[in-house]
Design an enzyme around this catalytic site. Structure first.
Site, short mmCIF file in Angstrom:
data_model
loop_
_atom_site.label_atom_id
_atom_site.label_comp_id
_atom_site.label_asym_id
_atom_site.label_seq_id
_atom_site.Cartn_x
_atom_site.Cartn_y
_atom_site.Cartn_z
CG ASP A 96 -40.34 2.54 -16.00
OD1 ASP A 96 -39.12 2.30 -15.85
OD2 ASP A 96 -40.88 2.63 -17.12
CB SER A 97 -36.86 -0.87 -12.84
OG SER A 97 -36.46 0.05 -11.84
CG ASP B 152 -38.42 6.10 -14.98
OD1 ASP B 152 -37.99 6.96 -15.76
OD2 ASP B 152 -38.00 4.92 -14.95
CE LYS C 271 -34.91 6.91 -15.82
NZ LYS C 271 -35.54 6.15 -16.91
CD GLU D 54 -37.83 3.94 -21.15
OE1 GLU D 54 -38.17 3.45 -22.25
OE2 GLU D 54 -37.75 3.27 -20.11
CD GLU E 263 -31.46 0.40 -19.38
OE1 GLU E 263 -32.24 1.34 -19.16
OE2 GLU E 263 -31.69 -0.78 -19.05
O1 KIV Z 1 -36.53 2.22 -14.33
C1 KIV Z 1 -35.34 2.23 -13.99
O2 KIV Z 1 -34.94 1.75 -12.93
C2 KIV Z 1 -34.40 2.87 -14.90
C3 KIV Z 1 -32.94 2.64 -14.67
C4 KIV Z 1 -32.60 1.26 -15.10
C5 KIV Z 1 -32.11 3.66 -15.33
O3 KIV Z 1 -34.80 3.51 -15.82
#
Ligand code: KIV
Length: 274
Positions: free
Chosen positions: A49-50, A88, A118, A120, A187
């Site tokens: 989600d970055s 994510d 993924k 959090e 992280e």
């Molecule tokens: O969103 C992302 O790119 C991430 C990585 C930094 C692990 O969660």
């Protein structure tokens, strides 16, 4: 006779089985064109989600939506063949209840055909992770610095630099492993803590700004290529693509302005008659 070899994609159980073995190589990608390159060298491609900050220029990942993740997840699946693609879950799509999480994850798995998701959170997400894992959703967990908690954390700061915070982060990692996550991203966590967690839990740890002792490493592709404007301190640059891209754009703009482009070799002539 030519024998066509079927390329088998890595799966979540394949990655789970790498605990303590060959290091897991993971990078982010949000597009088919970068996925094609990352796929050649990486075991796991994370559609992080970055993308909200890297691709869309947002200040945080909070505004990222499920539709954005699905669109880019689909692109990465089209661009890759062998890596496990992990998508994510964005803020607000899974925290409310186990049922909300399952509905969102099922959409992601069905609409992108990716192999895992993924999310959090540690202890607070353990019950949800168990619910999902029991229902066919492979979960990569994410502990330590969790960027979706930015509004309660106040800043993207490293975690566990004070030994008094270690127990909480260790409990998070143990809880997600016990709940059935197939791996966990750690992280921005103090190195000795990431090393300790890696030795303690039975699933692979994937570090980002954590420890070389982790079972694998992940970076944001644009950060390591030198294309991001804001980069965390721990990021090692493996390329400096920004100036090269800028030079190409500048060269093109100058040629167009001076009517030097397109030249004869870059335009179509007329078909010859008869
Ligand atoms: O969103 C992302 O790119 C991430 C990585 C930094 C692990 O969660």
């Amino acid at each position: 006779m030519s024998v066509q070899q079927e390329i088998k994609r890595l799966t979540a159980p394949d990655i789970r089985a790498r605990k303590g073995g060959d290091p897991i190589v993971m990078l982010t990608s949000y597009h088919a064109h970068t996925a094609r390159l990352v796929d050649k060298y990486c075991d796991v491609i994370l559609v992080g989600d970055s993308l909200g900050m890297v691709m869309h220029g947002l200040e945080t990942t909070i505004p990222v939506t499920l539709d954005m993740m699905i669109l880019q997840g689909h692109a990465v699946m089209r661009g890759s063949k062998q890596a496990l693609v992990v998508v994510d879950m964005p803020f607000g799509s899974y925290e409310q209840s186990k049922e909300q999480a399952f509905a969102s994850c099922a959409r992601v798995l069905k609409e992108t055909t990716c192999g895992a998701i993924k999310m959090e959170g540690g202890v607070r997400m353990a019950e949800t992770i168990r619910f999902l894992a029991e229902r066919g959703v492979p979960v990569m967990a994410h502990v330590g610095l969790t960027p979706q908690a930015i509004n309660t954390l106040g800043s993207f700061k490293a975690q566990g630099r004070d030994e008094a915070d270690w127990a909480r982060i260790e409990d998070d990692a143990k809880a997600v492993a016990e709940a059935g996550a197939f791996s966990v991203v750690i992280e921005a966590v103090a190195e000795p803590l990431a090393r300790k967690i890696t030795a303690e839990i039975p699933i692979p740890t994937i570090g980002i700004g954590a420890s070389p002792a982790c079972d694998g490493q992940v970076l944001v592709l644009e950060d390591m290529l030198g294309l991001s404007t804001r980069v965390p301190k721990f990021v090692k640059r493996y390329g400096d693509l920004g100036p090269g891209i800028e030079a190409a754009i500048k060269g093109y703009a100058e040629e167009v302005r001076s009517r030097a482009f397109p030249g004869p070799e870059h335009v179509y002539g007329m078909k010859k008659k008869g």
